[in-house]
Design a protein around this motif. Structure first.
Motif, PDB file in Angstrom:
ATOM      1  N   LYS A   3       0.831  -1.204   0.000  1.00  0.00           N
ATOM      2  CA  LYS A   3       0.000   0.000   0.000  1.00  0.00           C
ATOM      3  C   LYS A   3       0.868   1.257   0.000  1.00  0.00           C
ATOM      4  CE  LYS A   3      -3.593   2.423   2.521  1.00  0.00           C
ATOM      5  NZ  LYS A   3      -4.382   2.521   3.725  1.00  0.00           N
ATOM      6  N   ASN A   4       1.929   1.260   0.811  1.00  0.00           N
ATOM      7  CA  ASN A   4       2.814   2.426   0.873  1.00  0.00           C
ATOM      8  C   ASN A   4       3.478   2.687  -0.466  1.00  0.00           C
ATOM      9  OD1 ASN A   4       2.223   2.945   3.529  1.00  0.00           O
ATOM     10  ND2 ASN A   4       4.019   1.886   4.326  1.00  0.00           N
ATOM     11  N   VAL A   8       3.095   6.138  -2.643  1.00  0.00           N
ATOM     12  CA  VAL A   8       4.268   6.909  -3.074  1.00  0.00           C
ATOM     13  C   VAL A   8       4.304   7.014  -4.594  1.00  0.00           C
ATOM     14  CG1 VAL A   8       6.797   6.900  -3.168  1.00  0.00           C
ATOM     15  CG2 VAL A   8       5.627   6.432  -1.005  1.00  0.00           C
ATOM     16  N   THR A   9       3.948   5.938  -5.293  1.00  0.00           N
ATOM     17  CA  THR A   9       3.923   5.966  -6.754  1.00  0.00           C
ATOM     18  C   THR A   9       2.888   6.962  -7.265  1.00  0.00           C
ATOM     19  OG1 THR A   9       4.645   3.662  -6.841  1.00  0.00           O
ATOM     20  CG2 THR A   9       3.622   4.552  -8.824  1.00  0.00           C
ATOM     21  N   VAL A  10       1.706   6.940  -6.697  1.00  0.00           N
ATOM     22  CA  VAL A  10       0.655   7.877  -7.111  1.00  0.00           C
ATOM     23  C   VAL A  10       1.103   9.315  -6.864  1.00  0.00           C
ATOM     24  CG1 VAL A  10      -1.672   8.708  -6.571  1.00  0.00           C
ATOM     25  CG2 VAL A  10      -1.261   6.261  -6.881  1.00  0.00           C
ATOM     26  N   ILE A  11       1.683   9.570  -5.694  1.00  0.00           N
ATOM     27  CA  ILE A  11       2.154  10.921  -5.383  1.00  0.00           C
ATOM     28  C   ILE A  11       3.235  11.346  -6.368  1.00  0.00           C
ATOM     29  CG2 ILE A  11       3.414  12.309  -3.676  1.00  0.00           C
ATOM     30  CD1 ILE A  11       1.875  10.705  -1.511  1.00  0.00           C
ATOM     31  N   HIS A  68       4.781  14.560   9.051  1.00  0.00           N
ATOM     32  CA  HIS A  68       3.744  13.765   9.725  1.00  0.00           C
ATOM     33  C   HIS A  68       4.126  12.292   9.720  1.00  0.00           C
ATOM     34  CE1 HIS A  68       0.620  17.090   8.659  1.00  0.00           C
ATOM     35  NE2 HIS A  68       1.565  17.521   9.456  1.00  0.00           N
ATOM     36  N   GLN A  69       4.681  11.821   8.608  1.00  0.00           N
ATOM     37  CA  GLN A  69       5.123  10.422   8.538  1.00  0.00           C
ATOM     38  C   GLN A  69       6.244  10.155   9.537  1.00  0.00           C
ATOM     39  OE1 GLN A  69       2.397   8.968   7.029  1.00  0.00           O
ATOM     40  NE2 GLN A  69       3.997   7.505   6.651  1.00  0.00           N
TER      41      GLN A  69
END
Length: 153
Positions: A3-4, A8-11, A68-69
């Motif tokens: 999921k992470n 990250v790929t989408v961002i 935040h992460q």
């Protein structure tokens, strides 16, 4: 793909697409300025400002996300991340209101005992988010970031 990794790929794809858009928009602004007319120059300057504002917004959003992460990872490492796995959920996946309110009350009591701790501020921000109060969650998360950064200074 985890999921992470997907997130990250989408961002990354969105940032690249925005970058291309900003370059194209900047080119249009330069073309307008090259017209040499007062209206063209004014519009060109206005159009050139849009990518600059967009870059600032994208940069600020990414920096806030990374901060935040970082807090989330520290909370997990210390075993203090809010555990919401067992809370009842609505069909949409959101935590049921009563359960979110109960979680919030518990976390708020922790916060009131130590209001200058980045961790209690972080946990309160997460509780606000689960309770559906996004604006307060953002404000408290900003404070948590500031307190954590001051702790390391």
């Amino acid at each position: 793909m985890s999921k992470n990794t997907r997130v990250v790929t989408v961002i990354a794809v969105l940032v690249v697409v925005l970058g291309v858009y900003f370059v194209l928009l900047g080119g249009r602004g330069i073309e307008l300025i090259r017209l040499g007319t007062p209206v063209g120059i004014g519009l060109g300057i206005g159009v050139l400002l849009l990518p600059l504002i967009g870059l600032w917004i994208v940069g600020a959003t990414l920096v806030a996300g990374f901060r935040h992460q970082h807090l989330a990872q520290r909370a997990r490492d210390e075993g203090r991340e809010l555990d919401v796995d067992d809370l009842p959920r609505m069909p949409s996946g959101r935590i049921q209101r009563d359960a979110a309110d109960e979680l919030f009350a518990r976390v708020k009591a922790e916060y009131e005992a130590a209001p200058d701790s980045w961790l209690t501020n972080y946990r309160l921000a997460r509780a606000y988010d689960y309770a559906g109060d996004r604006s307060r969650a953002r404000d408290i998360m900003r404070r948590a970031v500031e307190l954590e950064r001051a702790e390391g200074a």
